[in-house]
Design an enzyme around this catalytic site. Structure first.
Site, short mmCIF file in Angstrom:
data_model
loop_
_atom_site.label_atom_id
_atom_site.label_comp_id
_atom_site.label_asym_id
_atom_site.label_seq_id
_atom_site.Cartn_x
_atom_site.Cartn_y
_atom_site.Cartn_z
CE1 TYR A 4 28.06 -9.57 81.87
CE2 TYR A 4 28.54 -7.90 80.21
CZ TYR A 4 27.66 -8.50 81.09
OH TYR A 4 26.38 -8.04 81.17
O1 LIG Z 1 27.49 -2.43 78.05
C1 LIG Z 1 27.36 -3.41 78.77
O2 LIG Z 1 26.98 -4.46 78.35
C2 LIG Z 1 27.82 -3.37 80.19
O3 LIG Z 1 27.71 -2.05 80.71
C3 LIG Z 1 28.33 -1.87 81.93
O4 LIG Z 1 29.72 -1.98 81.72
P1 LIG Z 1 30.51 -0.65 81.56
O5 LIG Z 1 29.93 0.21 80.48
O6 LIG Z 1 31.94 -1.01 81.39
O7 LIG Z 1 30.17 0.12 82.91
P2 LIG Z 1 31.05 0.73 84.06
O8 LIG Z 1 31.83 -0.30 84.76
O9 LIG Z 1 30.15 1.57 84.87
O10 LIG Z 1 32.11 1.67 83.28
C4 LIG Z 1 31.68 2.83 82.56
C5 LIG Z 1 32.91 3.52 81.98
O11 LIG Z 1 33.70 4.08 83.03
C6 LIG Z 1 35.06 3.66 82.89
N1 LIG Z 1 35.64 3.60 84.24
C7 LIG Z 1 35.28 2.61 85.10
C8 LIG Z 1 35.78 2.57 86.39
C9 LIG Z 1 36.70 3.56 86.79
O12 LIG Z 1 37.20 3.58 87.93
N2 LIG Z 1 37.03 4.53 85.91
C10 LIG Z 1 36.53 4.58 84.64
O13 LIG Z 1 36.87 5.50 83.87
C11 LIG Z 1 34.96 2.31 82.19
O14 LIG Z 1 36.19 2.01 81.56
C12 LIG Z 1 33.84 2.58 81.23
O15 LIG Z 1 34.29 3.26 80.09
C13 LIG Z 1 27.87 -2.86 82.97
O16 LIG Z 1 28.66 -2.79 84.11
C14 LIG Z 1 27.86 -4.26 82.42
O17 LIG Z 1 27.30 -5.12 83.34
C15 LIG Z 1 27.05 -4.21 81.14
O18 LIG Z 1 26.76 -5.39 80.63
#
Ligand SMILES: O=C(O)[C@H]1O[C@H](OP(=O)(O)OP(=O)(O)OC[C@H]2O[C@@H](n3ccc(=O)[nH]c3=O)[C@H](O)[C@@H]2O)[C@H](O)[C@@H](O)[C@@H]1O
Length: 423
Positions: free
Chosen positions: A233
Protein backbone atom coordinates in the site's frame (compact mmCIF):
# COMPACT_ATOMS: atom_id res chain seq x y z
CA UNK A 1 -61.62 0.25 -12.26
CA UNK A 2 -64.54 2.66 -12.96
CA UNK A 3 -67.65 1.12 -14.58
CA UNK A 4 -67.75 1.65 -18.31
CA UNK A 5 -70.93 3.58 -18.01
CA UNK A 6 -70.03 5.98 -15.30
CA UNK A 7 -73.18 7.72 -14.06
CA UNK A 8 -71.18 10.93 -13.68
CA UNK A 9 -70.23 10.95 -17.36
CA UNK A 10 -72.61 12.04 -20.10
CA UNK A 11 -74.22 9.05 -21.83
CA UNK A 12 -72.30 7.84 -24.90
CA UNK A 13 -73.67 8.94 -28.26
CA UNK A 14 -76.07 6.45 -29.83
CA UNK A 15 -74.22 4.02 -32.04
CA UNK A 16 -74.66 4.86 -35.69
CA UNK A 17 -76.00 2.02 -37.78
CA UNK A 18 -73.48 0.74 -40.26
CA UNK A 19 -73.64 3.00 -43.26
CA UNK A 20 -72.00 0.71 -45.76
CA UNK A 21 -70.92 -2.87 -46.14
CA UNK A 22 -67.35 -3.27 -47.19
CA UNK A 23 -68.03 -6.01 -49.68
CA UNK A 24 -70.93 -4.51 -51.52
CA UNK A 25 -70.23 -0.83 -51.20
CA UNK A 26 -68.59 1.33 -53.79
CA UNK A 27 -66.05 2.52 -51.24
CA UNK A 28 -63.94 5.37 -52.44
CA UNK A 29 -61.46 6.70 -50.00
CA UNK A 30 -61.60 10.43 -49.97
CA UNK A 31 -59.53 13.07 -48.30
CA UNK A 32 -60.88 14.34 -45.03
CA UNK A 33 -59.33 16.78 -42.52
CA UNK A 34 -58.11 14.62 -39.64
CA UNK A 35 -60.00 14.97 -36.41
CA UNK A 36 -58.25 16.40 -33.34
CA UNK A 37 -58.19 12.91 -31.84
CA UNK A 38 -56.39 11.56 -34.92
CA UNK A 39 -53.80 14.33 -34.78
CA UNK A 40 -53.25 13.56 -31.15
CA UNK A 41 -52.83 9.85 -31.85
CA UNK A 42 -50.35 10.45 -34.66
CA UNK A 43 -48.36 12.88 -32.54
CA UNK A 44 -48.25 10.31 -29.76
CA UNK A 45 -47.04 7.65 -32.17
CA UNK A 46 -44.33 9.92 -33.55
CA UNK A 47 -43.23 10.86 -30.08
CA UNK A 48 -42.93 7.26 -28.94
CA UNK A 49 -40.94 6.36 -32.10
CA UNK A 50 -38.53 9.22 -31.49
CA UNK A 51 -38.17 8.34 -27.82
CA UNK A 52 -37.46 4.67 -28.52
CA UNK A 53 -34.97 5.66 -31.22
CA UNK A 54 -33.16 7.96 -28.84
CA UNK A 55 -33.13 5.47 -26.02
CA UNK A 56 -32.28 2.34 -27.99
CA UNK A 57 -30.28 3.58 -30.92
CA UNK A 58 -28.57 6.79 -29.88
CA UNK A 59 -26.49 6.02 -26.80
CA UNK A 60 -25.54 9.69 -26.54
CA UNK A 61 -29.07 10.49 -25.45
CA UNK A 62 -28.82 8.24 -22.43
CA UNK A 63 -26.03 10.39 -21.14
CA UNK A 64 -28.11 13.55 -21.56
CA UNK A 65 -29.98 13.13 -18.30
CA UNK A 66 -26.72 12.05 -16.67
CA UNK A 67 -25.07 15.19 -18.00
CA UNK A 68 -27.95 17.30 -16.73
CA UNK A 69 -27.40 15.88 -13.24
CA UNK A 70 -23.67 16.47 -13.51
CA UNK A 71 -24.10 20.08 -14.65
CA UNK A 72 -26.60 20.89 -11.96
CA UNK A 73 -24.33 19.37 -9.29
CA UNK A 74 -21.43 21.43 -10.67
CA UNK A 75 -23.25 24.75 -10.33
CA UNK A 76 -21.34 27.30 -8.27
CA UNK A 77 -23.42 29.24 -5.76
CA UNK A 78 -20.96 31.71 -4.29
CA UNK A 79 -18.71 34.44 -5.69
CA UNK A 80 -15.29 33.06 -6.72
CA UNK A 81 -16.43 29.52 -6.11
CA UNK A 82 -14.61 26.53 -7.57
CA UNK A 83 -15.80 23.45 -9.42
CA UNK A 84 -14.39 20.26 -8.03
CA UNK A 85 -14.43 16.71 -9.31
CA UNK A 86 -14.19 14.53 -6.20
CA UNK A 87 -13.10 10.96 -6.92
CA UNK A 88 -13.99 8.41 -4.26
CA UNK A 89 -16.88 10.68 -3.28
CA UNK A 90 -18.83 7.85 -1.64
CA UNK A 91 -15.81 7.03 0.50
CA UNK A 92 -15.15 8.22 4.04
CA UNK A 93 -13.04 11.30 3.38
CA UNK A 94 -14.58 11.92 -0.07
CA UNK A 95 -18.13 12.20 1.25
CA UNK A 96 -17.14 14.62 4.02
CA UNK A 97 -15.08 16.82 1.69
CA UNK A 98 -17.86 16.87 -0.93
CA UNK A 99 -20.40 18.03 1.63
CA UNK A 100 -18.08 20.71 3.00
CA UNK A 101 -17.47 22.12 -0.49
CA UNK A 102 -21.13 21.99 -1.42
CA UNK A 103 -22.23 23.68 1.76
CA UNK A 104 -19.99 26.69 1.12
CA UNK A 105 -21.37 27.04 -2.42
CA UNK A 106 -18.82 25.30 -4.62
CA UNK A 107 -19.75 23.11 -7.55
CA UNK A 108 -19.09 19.46 -6.73
CA UNK A 109 -19.39 16.35 -8.85
CA UNK A 110 -18.56 12.98 -7.36
CA UNK A 111 -17.40 9.78 -9.00
CA UNK A 112 -17.12 6.43 -7.26
CA UNK A 113 -16.96 2.82 -8.41
CA UNK A 114 -18.64 1.49 -5.23
CA UNK A 115 -16.12 -1.33 -4.91
CA UNK A 116 -16.94 -4.04 -2.42
CA UNK A 117 -13.76 -3.91 -0.31
CA UNK A 118 -15.66 -3.11 2.91
CA UNK A 119 -19.16 -3.63 1.54
CA UNK A 120 -21.26 -1.32 -0.57
CA UNK A 121 -24.11 -0.51 1.83
CA UNK A 122 -22.32 2.25 3.73
CA UNK A 123 -21.06 3.79 0.49
CA UNK A 124 -24.57 3.83 -0.92
CA UNK A 125 -25.91 5.51 2.20
CA UNK A 126 -23.16 8.12 1.97
CA UNK A 127 -24.10 8.61 -1.69
CA UNK A 128 -27.76 9.08 -0.73
CA UNK A 129 -26.74 11.65 1.85
CA UNK A 130 -24.69 13.51 -0.76
CA UNK A 131 -27.50 13.48 -3.29
CA UNK A 132 -29.89 14.77 -0.65
CA UNK A 133 -27.56 17.75 -0.35
CA UNK A 134 -27.30 18.25 -4.11
CA UNK A 135 -24.03 16.43 -4.84
CA UNK A 136 -24.41 14.00 -7.71
CA UNK A 137 -22.17 10.92 -7.62
CA UNK A 138 -21.48 9.22 -10.94
CA UNK A 139 -21.19 5.45 -10.60
CA UNK A 140 -18.01 4.76 -12.55
CA UNK A 141 -14.33 4.05 -12.47
CA UNK A 142 -11.57 6.64 -12.55
CA UNK A 143 -9.60 4.15 -14.60
CA UNK A 144 -12.08 4.60 -17.47
CA UNK A 145 -10.73 7.30 -19.83
CA UNK A 146 -14.06 7.59 -21.67
CA UNK A 147 -15.89 8.37 -18.46
CA UNK A 148 -13.31 10.98 -17.54
CA UNK A 149 -13.45 12.63 -20.93
CA UNK A 150 -17.28 12.77 -20.73
CA UNK A 151 -17.02 14.41 -17.29
CA UNK A 152 -14.52 17.01 -18.47
CA UNK A 153 -16.51 17.70 -21.64
CA UNK A 154 -19.58 18.30 -19.51
CA UNK A 155 -17.98 20.51 -16.86
CA UNK A 156 -14.94 22.80 -16.78
CA UNK A 157 -13.47 21.56 -13.51
CA UNK A 158 -11.14 24.01 -11.84
CA UNK A 159 -9.95 21.40 -9.34
CA UNK A 160 -9.79 17.65 -8.87
CA UNK A 161 -9.83 16.16 -5.38
CA UNK A 162 -8.56 12.64 -6.03
CA UNK A 163 -9.46 10.42 -3.10
CA UNK A 164 -10.43 7.21 -4.89
CA UNK A 165 -7.97 4.51 -3.88
CA UNK A 166 -7.58 0.95 -2.77
CA UNK A 167 -7.13 1.50 0.94
CA UNK A 168 -6.17 -0.78 3.79
CA UNK A 169 -2.67 -1.75 4.69
CA UNK A 170 -3.14 -5.50 5.30
CA UNK A 171 -5.39 -6.34 2.34
CA UNK A 172 -2.49 -5.70 -0.04
CA UNK A 173 -0.98 -9.03 0.96
CA UNK A 174 -4.12 -10.76 -0.26
CA UNK A 175 -4.89 -8.71 -3.36
CA UNK A 176 -1.86 -6.76 -4.59
CA UNK A 177 -3.29 -6.11 -8.05
CA UNK A 178 -6.18 -4.08 -6.63
CA UNK A 179 -3.59 -1.60 -5.33
CA UNK A 180 -1.65 -1.41 -8.56
CA UNK A 181 -4.86 -0.86 -10.50
CA UNK A 182 -6.50 1.71 -8.20
CA UNK A 183 -3.52 3.54 -6.80
CA UNK A 184 -1.24 3.59 -9.83
CA UNK A 185 -3.12 2.87 -13.09
CA UNK A 186 -6.16 5.01 -12.17
CA UNK A 187 -3.92 7.85 -11.06
CA UNK A 188 -2.18 7.87 -14.44
CA UNK A 189 -5.53 7.74 -16.28
CA UNK A 190 -6.71 10.75 -14.30
CA UNK A 191 -3.47 12.68 -14.81
CA UNK A 192 -3.63 12.00 -18.56
CA UNK A 193 -7.12 13.48 -18.63
CA UNK A 194 -6.09 16.52 -16.57
CA UNK A 195 -3.00 17.02 -18.72
CA UNK A 196 -5.09 17.30 -21.88
CA UNK A 197 -7.98 19.30 -20.39
CA UNK A 198 -8.28 22.92 -21.32
CA UNK A 199 -8.13 24.62 -18.87
CA UNK A 200 -6.13 22.16 -16.81
CA UNK A 201 -7.47 21.70 -13.28
CA UNK A 202 -5.32 21.83 -10.16
CA UNK A 203 -5.05 18.45 -8.47
CA UNK A 204 -5.11 17.60 -4.78
CA UNK A 205 -4.76 13.89 -4.06
CA UNK A 206 -4.51 11.40 -1.23
CA UNK A 207 -1.05 10.08 -0.55
CA UNK A 208 -0.48 8.44 2.82
CA UNK A 209 1.45 8.81 6.04
CA UNK A 210 2.51 5.20 5.51
CA UNK A 211 5.11 6.36 2.93
CA UNK A 212 7.52 7.03 5.83
CA UNK A 213 7.79 3.25 6.11
CA UNK A 214 10.63 2.07 8.28
CA UNK A 215 12.05 5.52 9.00
CA UNK A 216 13.09 5.89 12.64
CA UNK A 217 13.71 9.61 12.68
CA UNK A 218 10.74 11.27 14.32
CA UNK A 219 8.69 13.33 13.94
CA UNK A 220 8.29 12.61 10.21
CA UNK A 221 8.76 15.72 8.07
CA UNK A 222 7.98 16.16 4.40
CA UNK A 223 11.67 16.69 3.64
CA UNK A 224 12.67 13.38 5.26
CA UNK A 225 13.52 10.28 3.27
CA UNK A 226 10.55 8.05 2.67
CA UNK A 227 12.12 4.66 2.27
CA UNK A 228 12.11 1.77 2.60
CA UNK A 229 8.36 1.15 2.33
CA UNK A 230 7.04 -1.57 4.62
CA UNK A 231 3.81 -2.40 2.77
CA UNK A 232 2.66 -2.60 -0.83
CA UNK A 233 0.00 0.00 0.00
CA UNK A 234 2.77 2.41 1.01
CA UNK A 235 4.75 1.57 -2.14
CA UNK A 236 1.82 2.42 -4.39
CA UNK A 237 1.29 5.74 -2.60
CA UNK A 238 4.99 6.56 -2.82
CA UNK A 239 4.91 5.65 -6.51
CA UNK A 240 1.95 8.01 -6.86
CA UNK A 241 4.05 10.83 -5.43
CA UNK A 242 6.75 10.17 -8.01
CA UNK A 243 4.27 9.92 -10.87
CA UNK A 244 2.54 13.17 -9.91
CA UNK A 245 5.94 14.85 -9.71
CA UNK A 246 6.60 13.86 -13.30
CA UNK A 247 3.27 15.24 -14.49
CA UNK A 248 3.96 18.45 -12.62
CA UNK A 249 7.34 18.90 -14.34
CA UNK A 250 6.41 17.72 -17.79
CA UNK A 251 2.86 18.96 -18.12
CA UNK A 252 2.62 21.92 -15.76
CA UNK A 253 -0.07 20.42 -13.53
CA UNK A 254 -0.51 21.95 -10.10
CA UNK A 255 -0.22 19.04 -7.68
CA UNK A 256 -0.75 18.77 -3.94
CA UNK A 257 -0.22 15.38 -2.28
CA UNK A 258 -1.69 14.92 1.19
CA UNK A 259 -0.07 12.37 3.48
CA UNK A 260 -3.06 11.38 5.56
CA UNK A 261 -2.40 9.59 8.81
CA UNK A 262 -5.00 7.48 10.64
CA UNK A 263 -8.24 9.35 9.89
CA UNK A 264 -11.27 8.40 12.00
CA UNK A 265 -14.77 9.64 12.75
CA UNK A 266 -18.49 9.34 11.87
CA UNK A 267 -19.21 7.60 8.55
CA UNK A 268 -15.74 6.05 8.79
CA UNK A 269 -14.25 2.94 7.22
CA UNK A 270 -15.41 -0.35 8.75
CA UNK A 271 -12.07 -2.01 7.90
CA UNK A 272 -10.13 0.20 10.31
CA UNK A 273 -9.09 -0.89 13.80
CA UNK A 274 -11.26 1.54 15.83
CA UNK A 275 -14.30 0.33 13.89
CA UNK A 276 -13.63 -3.37 14.55
CA UNK A 277 -12.86 -2.55 18.19
CA UNK A 278 -16.25 -0.89 18.79
CA UNK A 279 -18.01 -3.76 17.02
CA UNK A 280 -16.33 -6.32 19.23
CA UNK A 281 -16.84 -4.34 22.43
CA UNK A 282 -20.56 -4.06 21.73
CA UNK A 283 -20.88 -7.74 20.78
CA UNK A 284 -18.92 -8.94 23.77
CA UNK A 285 -16.13 -10.41 21.67
CA UNK A 286 -12.41 -10.12 22.43
CA UNK A 287 -10.16 -7.83 20.40
CA UNK A 288 -6.66 -8.43 19.11
CA UNK A 289 -4.17 -5.74 20.06
CA UNK A 290 -0.87 -5.92 18.27
CA UNK A 291 2.37 -5.07 20.00
CA UNK A 292 5.73 -4.16 18.52
CA UNK A 293 9.13 -5.66 19.35
CA UNK A 294 10.20 -5.50 23.01
CA UNK A 295 6.56 -5.33 24.14
CA UNK A 296 6.18 -1.77 22.92
CA UNK A 297 2.62 -0.59 22.28
CA UNK A 298 1.76 0.47 18.74
CA UNK A 299 1.00 4.14 18.31
CA UNK A 300 -0.77 6.12 15.62
CA UNK A 301 -1.46 9.72 14.63
CA UNK A 302 -5.25 9.51 14.92
CA UNK A 303 -6.76 12.49 13.18
CA UNK A 304 -10.43 13.44 13.28
CA UNK A 305 -12.31 13.72 10.01
CA UNK A 306 -13.42 17.36 10.48
CA UNK A 307 -9.78 18.40 10.87
CA UNK A 308 -8.81 16.46 7.74
CA UNK A 309 -11.64 18.10 5.77
CA UNK A 310 -10.28 21.53 6.70
CA UNK A 311 -6.85 20.45 5.44
CA UNK A 312 -8.33 19.21 2.15
CA UNK A 313 -10.37 22.35 1.54
CA UNK A 314 -7.42 24.61 2.39
CA UNK A 315 -5.28 22.60 -0.03
CA UNK A 316 -7.78 23.24 -2.82
CA UNK A 317 -7.98 26.93 -1.96
CA UNK A 318 -4.21 27.41 -2.02
CA UNK A 319 -3.39 25.06 -4.89
CA UNK A 320 -2.46 27.73 -7.42
CA UNK A 321 -2.97 27.09 -11.10
CA UNK A 322 -1.84 24.47 -13.55
CA UNK A 323 0.12 26.14 -16.32
CA UNK A 324 0.31 23.48 -19.03
CA UNK A 325 3.43 22.28 -20.80
CA UNK A 326 3.81 25.53 -22.70
CA UNK A 327 4.49 27.56 -19.56
CA UNK A 328 7.49 29.89 -19.73
CA UNK A 329 10.89 28.83 -18.35
CA UNK A 330 10.57 31.11 -15.33
CA UNK A 331 7.22 29.78 -14.41
CA UNK A 332 6.46 26.44 -12.81
CA UNK A 333 3.26 24.92 -11.50
CA UNK A 334 3.12 24.29 -7.75
CA UNK A 335 4.14 20.86 -6.48
CA UNK A 336 3.43 20.41 -2.79
CA UNK A 337 3.30 17.60 -0.24
CA UNK A 338 1.81 17.99 3.23
CA UNK A 339 1.61 15.78 6.29
CA UNK A 340 -1.92 15.81 7.65
CA UNK A 341 -1.77 14.19 11.06
CA UNK A 342 -2.46 15.28 14.59
CA UNK A 343 1.08 16.04 15.69
CA UNK A 344 0.75 13.81 18.76
CA UNK A 345 0.66 10.02 18.61
CA UNK A 346 -1.64 7.93 20.82
CA UNK A 347 -1.12 4.25 21.61
CA UNK A 348 -3.64 1.64 20.49
CA UNK A 349 -4.38 0.56 24.13
CA UNK A 350 -5.18 4.21 24.95
CA UNK A 351 -7.61 4.32 22.03
CA UNK A 352 -9.32 1.15 23.29
CA UNK A 353 -9.64 2.59 26.80
CA UNK A 354 -11.38 5.71 25.44
CA UNK A 355 -13.83 3.53 23.51
CA UNK A 356 -14.53 1.44 26.62
CA UNK A 357 -15.15 4.57 28.67
CA UNK A 358 -17.52 5.98 26.09
CA UNK A 359 -19.50 2.75 25.89
CA UNK A 360 -19.19 2.05 29.63
CA UNK A 361 -18.14 -1.47 28.72
CA UNK A 362 -15.00 -3.55 29.03
CA UNK A 363 -13.47 -5.79 26.40
CA UNK A 364 -11.20 -8.79 26.59
CA UNK A 365 -7.85 -8.05 24.91
CA UNK A 366 -5.65 -10.60 23.18
CA UNK A 367 -2.27 -8.94 23.04
CA UNK A 368 -0.32 -10.38 20.13
CA UNK A 369 3.26 -9.68 19.12
CA UNK A 370 3.18 -8.21 15.65
CA UNK A 371 4.49 -10.68 13.11
CA UNK A 372 6.56 -9.52 10.17
CA UNK A 373 3.43 -8.47 8.31
CA UNK A 374 4.99 -5.23 7.29
CA UNK A 375 2.79 -2.91 9.35
CA UNK A 376 4.44 0.15 10.87
CA UNK A 377 4.77 0.15 14.63
CA UNK A 378 4.39 3.86 15.20
CA UNK A 379 3.71 7.20 13.58
CA UNK A 380 4.69 10.61 14.86
CA UNK A 381 4.39 13.49 12.49
CA UNK A 382 5.54 17.05 12.11
CA UNK A 383 2.66 19.14 10.74
CA UNK A 384 4.31 22.57 10.85
CA UNK A 385 4.48 22.89 7.05
CA UNK A 386 0.70 22.37 6.74
CA UNK A 387 0.21 24.78 9.65
CA UNK A 388 2.21 27.45 7.86
CA UNK A 389 0.94 26.99 4.32
CA UNK A 390 -2.60 25.79 4.87
CA UNK A 391 -3.43 27.18 8.29
CA UNK A 392 -3.96 23.54 9.27
CA UNK A 393 -4.56 23.22 12.99
CA UNK A 394 -6.28 20.09 14.28
CA UNK A 395 -8.64 21.01 17.11
CA UNK A 396 -10.31 17.70 17.96
CA UNK A 397 -8.64 15.51 20.56
CA UNK A 398 -9.13 11.76 20.54
CA UNK A 399 -11.62 11.82 23.46
CA UNK A 400 -13.89 14.28 21.69
CA UNK A 401 -13.54 12.66 18.28
CA UNK A 402 -14.24 9.16 19.54
CA UNK A 403 -17.25 10.44 21.50
CA UNK A 404 -18.67 11.76 18.23
CA UNK A 405 -17.82 8.51 16.46
CA UNK A 406 -19.49 6.36 19.15
CA UNK A 407 -22.63 8.56 18.99
CA UNK A 408 -22.79 8.16 15.23
CA UNK A 409 -22.08 4.41 15.36
CA UNK A 410 -24.93 3.77 17.81
CA UNK A 411 -27.27 5.96 15.74
CA UNK A 412 -26.33 4.27 12.46
CA UNK A 413 -26.03 0.61 13.48
CA UNK A 414 -28.06 0.65 16.70
CA UNK A 415 -27.01 -1.05 19.90
CA UNK A 416 -26.80 -4.85 19.51
CA UNK A 417 -29.12 -6.90 21.66
CA UNK A 418 -26.34 -9.37 22.52
CA UNK A 419 -25.24 -8.95 26.11
CA UNK A 420 -21.67 -7.81 26.60
CA UNK A 421 -19.65 -9.97 28.96
CA UNK A 422 -17.85 -7.59 31.25
CA UNK A 423 -14.27 -8.58 31.96
O1 LIG B 1 -1.36 6.07 7.90
C1 LIG B 1 -1.91 5.71 6.87
O2 LIG B 1 -1.52 6.06 5.80
C2 LIG B 1 -2.99 4.69 6.91
O3 LIG B 1 -3.72 4.76 8.13
C3 LIG B 1 -4.58 3.72 8.35
O4 LIG B 1 -3.80 2.56 8.55
P1 LIG B 1 -3.53 2.15 10.02
O5 LIG B 1 -2.94 3.26 10.82
O6 LIG B 1 -2.73 0.89 9.98
O7 LIG B 1 -5.01 1.97 10.60
P2 LIG B 1 -5.76 0.79 11.30
O8 LIG B 1 -5.91 -0.37 10.40
O9 LIG B 1 -6.99 1.37 11.87
O10 LIG B 1 -4.78 0.34 12.50
C4 LIG B 1 -4.49 1.22 13.59
C5 LIG B 1 -3.56 0.49 14.56
O11 LIG B 1 -4.26 -0.57 15.20
C6 LIG B 1 -3.51 -1.78 15.08
N1 LIG B 1 -4.47 -2.90 15.05
C7 LIG B 1 -5.24 -3.12 13.95
C8 LIG B 1 -6.17 -4.12 13.92
C9 LIG B 1 -6.31 -4.96 15.05
O12 LIG B 1 -7.13 -5.90 15.09
N2 LIG B 1 -5.54 -4.71 16.13
C10 LIG B 1 -4.61 -3.71 16.17
O13 LIG B 1 -3.92 -3.53 17.18
C11 LIG B 1 -2.71 -1.61 13.80
O14 LIG B 1 -1.59 -2.47 13.81
C12 LIG B 1 -2.36 -0.15 13.90
O15 LIG B 1 -1.26 0.05 14.73
C13 LIG B 1 -5.55 3.51 7.21
O16 LIG B 1 -6.26 2.32 7.36
C14 LIG B 1 -4.84 3.54 5.88
O17 LIG B 1 -5.76 3.50 4.86
C15 LIG B 1 -4.04 4.82 5.86
O18 LIG B 1 -3.52 5.12 4.68
Amino acid sequence: MPPLEDPLLPPPPPSTPCQFHLMNSTFRPRFRFPSAAMVFLWALLLLSFTASYLILVDPGHRSTSLQRNIRSSAEIRRPNGITVLVTGAAGFIGSHVSLALKSRGDGVVGVDNFDNYYGRALKKTRRDLLEFHGVYVVNGDVNDPRLLSMLFETVEFTHVMHLAAQVGVQYAVENPYAYVRSNIASLVTLLEQCKSSDPQPAIVWASSGSVYGAQNKVPFSETDRVDPPTTLYASTKRTGEEITHTYNRLHGLSITGLRFFTVYGPWGRPDMAYFSFIRNILHGKPITMYRAKNRVDLAREFIYIDDIVKGCVASLDTSGKSIGSSGSKNESAPYRIFNLGNGSPVTVPALVTILEENLKMKVEKDVVDMCENGDDSFAYVNISLAERELGFKPTTDLQTGLREFVKWYLWYYGKPLVENRNV
